[in-house]
Design an enzyme around this catalytic site. Structure first.
Site, short mmCIF file in Angstrom:
data_model
loop_
_atom_site.label_atom_id
_atom_site.label_comp_id
_atom_site.label_asym_id
_atom_site.label_seq_id
_atom_site.Cartn_x
_atom_site.Cartn_y
_atom_site.Cartn_z
N GLU A 137 -17.30 -20.62 7.48
CA GLU A 137 -18.56 -20.12 8.53
C GLU A 137 -18.28 -19.11 9.30
O GLU A 137 -18.43 -19.01 10.44
CB GLU A 137 -19.12 -21.50 9.31
CG GLU A 137 -19.57 -22.45 8.26
CD GLU A 137 -19.75 -23.74 9.24
OE1 GLU A 137 -19.65 -23.82 10.50
OE2 GLU A 137 -20.23 -24.89 8.52
N GLU A 179 -20.50 -26.41 1.86
CA GLU A 179 -20.77 -27.66 2.81
C GLU A 179 -22.40 -27.45 2.65
O GLU A 179 -23.03 -26.68 2.95
CB GLU A 179 -20.40 -27.30 4.14
CG GLU A 179 -19.33 -27.97 4.50
CD GLU A 179 -18.95 -27.80 6.00
OE1 GLU A 179 -19.88 -27.81 6.88
OE2 GLU A 179 -17.81 -27.09 6.29
#
Ligand code: BMA
Length: 376
Positions: free
Chosen positions: A189, A297
């Site tokens: 991320e 994810e």
């Protein structure tokens, strides 16, 4: 006759070219172990037919249970395990015996071996503490990334943390003593602002340097050769946005992103539109760069929509090509209104639909992936 001979010769060279191209298609670590190279090539092939479903901490705990040998929420619902297992190394860097989600590293090693021996695939994330302040991954502080790069005051500390990662990764061994291949996704991320390594907390160039430094150190100093490297953003707006912090083609095997649906059934259409667009951009990047596309994810916390798996998630994904999708962890209920689970448990509202999703042609779970022999 002459024509036939000629075309046979041409065909021979075409096949030879295709064959040698496949043989030359190596992960970024040119000294990767044989099993790691096989995994890399098989992930690419598998993506043409469907995607593996993965789950974080699947074998360790689920909704309402912990450490029950052989148990898994996915198995309770479908009778089969996931194809991919996600694990997390946060706090290994400070010598804790258990990770930040209370999974003992010794147990994790056994779970990893168990999944691998069944033919499953392993991916690992690392929510490492802030090396400058000693606080958590979610507590950014200006200058942290610069401080761990070569020449920075915390470079030695960071290297000592990587030593611990190397020790753990190289302690993962199969029945024959072979190293278990792992998809490593450090600094995930990395376009968001919530982690000390992400977004505005460092410059794109610092991030690129950090990624390259980490990989070089693990590979060349620590001789870790059972890793595939995943470059992992959060949601993103465009190709340029995705690649802003990309360290370069020679550092990345897998290109992925994380995406979560907000808790609102009415928002299905919005989620699907964004998911679809993002997947298209990712696929284009993967094709252009000869990388493996993945959904590193995903999740819809609490799964309130009973047909979400087939009507929203699969409906969008089946139009696309990705190697795997990792659902986040089922840590369960803290109270009636506070919960965290991303795959159904037995009896949960989306459980029947998850079985349909399991039976769909494009989804690969443990039994499918065992047949694929990902390491051969
Ligand atoms: C977050 C949550 C946290 C967890 C962290 C690291 O998304 O699941 O509870 O500690 O990931 O695994």
């Amino acid at each position: 006759m002459f024509f036939c001979k000629q075309s046979t010769t041409v065909l021979f060279f075409v096949f030879l070219a295709i064959f040698s191209q496949a043989q030359n298609d190596l992960p970024v670590d040119k000294n990767a172990t044989a099993e790691t190279i096989h995994l890399y090539r098989n992930l690419k092939k598998l993506a043409d037919r469907g995607f593996m479903l993965g789950h974080q901490d699947d074998l360790a705990y689920g909704v309402g249970w912990k450490y029950v040998p052989g148990r898994s929420d996915i198995k309770d619902v479908t009778g089969d395990y996931p194809a991919l297992y996600g694990w997390e190394l946060g706090r290994i860097e400070i010598d804790h015996p258990v990770n930040l989600d209370s999974v003992p590293f010794d147990k994790m090693r056994e779970f990893i071996r168990e999944g691998y021996e069944r033919g499953g695939v392993i991916t690992i994330s690392w929510h490492l503490n802030n090396p400058l302040t000693g606080k958590t991954a979610w507590q950014p502080s200006p200058g942290t990334v610069a401080s761990i790069l070569p020449g920075g005051e915390k470079n030695d500390l960071f290297k000592s943390w990587l030593d611990k990662i190397a020790t753990f990764i190289m302690s993962l061994k199969g029945r024959h003593g072979e190293l278990i291949p792992v998809i490593f996704r450090p600094f995930h991320e990395l376009n968001g602002n919530w982690f000390w390594w992400g977004g505005k907390n460092c410059t794109p160039d610092e991030m690129k340097q950090l990624y390259r430094f980490t990989e070089t150190y693990l590979r060349d100093e620590k001789h870790v050769h059972n890793l595939l490297y995943a470059y992992n953003t959060d949601r993103f707006a465009s190709k340029e946005d995705y690649l802003e912090r990309y360290p370069g083609d020679e550092w990345v095997d897998i290109v992925g992103f994380d995406i979560y649906q907000a808790n609102n059934i009415k928002k299905n259409e919005d989620f699907m539109a964004e998911f679809d667009k993002t997947l298209t951009t990712l696929e284009n990047i993967a094709t252009e760069k000869n990388k493996i596309p993945a959904l590193t994810e995903f999740g819809y916390n609490g799964l309130p929509d009973s047909s979400w798996w087939t009507n929203v998630f699969l409906k969008t994904l089946e139009k696309h090509k990705i190697a795997y999708a990792l659902a986040w962890r089922n840590s369960g209920y803290r109270s009636q209104t506070q919960y965290e689970f991303y795959v159904p448990y037995k009896g949960q509202a989306s459980a029947n639909d998850f079985v349909k999703f399991y039976n769909a042609k494009k989804t690969f779970f443990q039994k499918d992936v065992t047949k694929e022999k990902m390491y051969q």
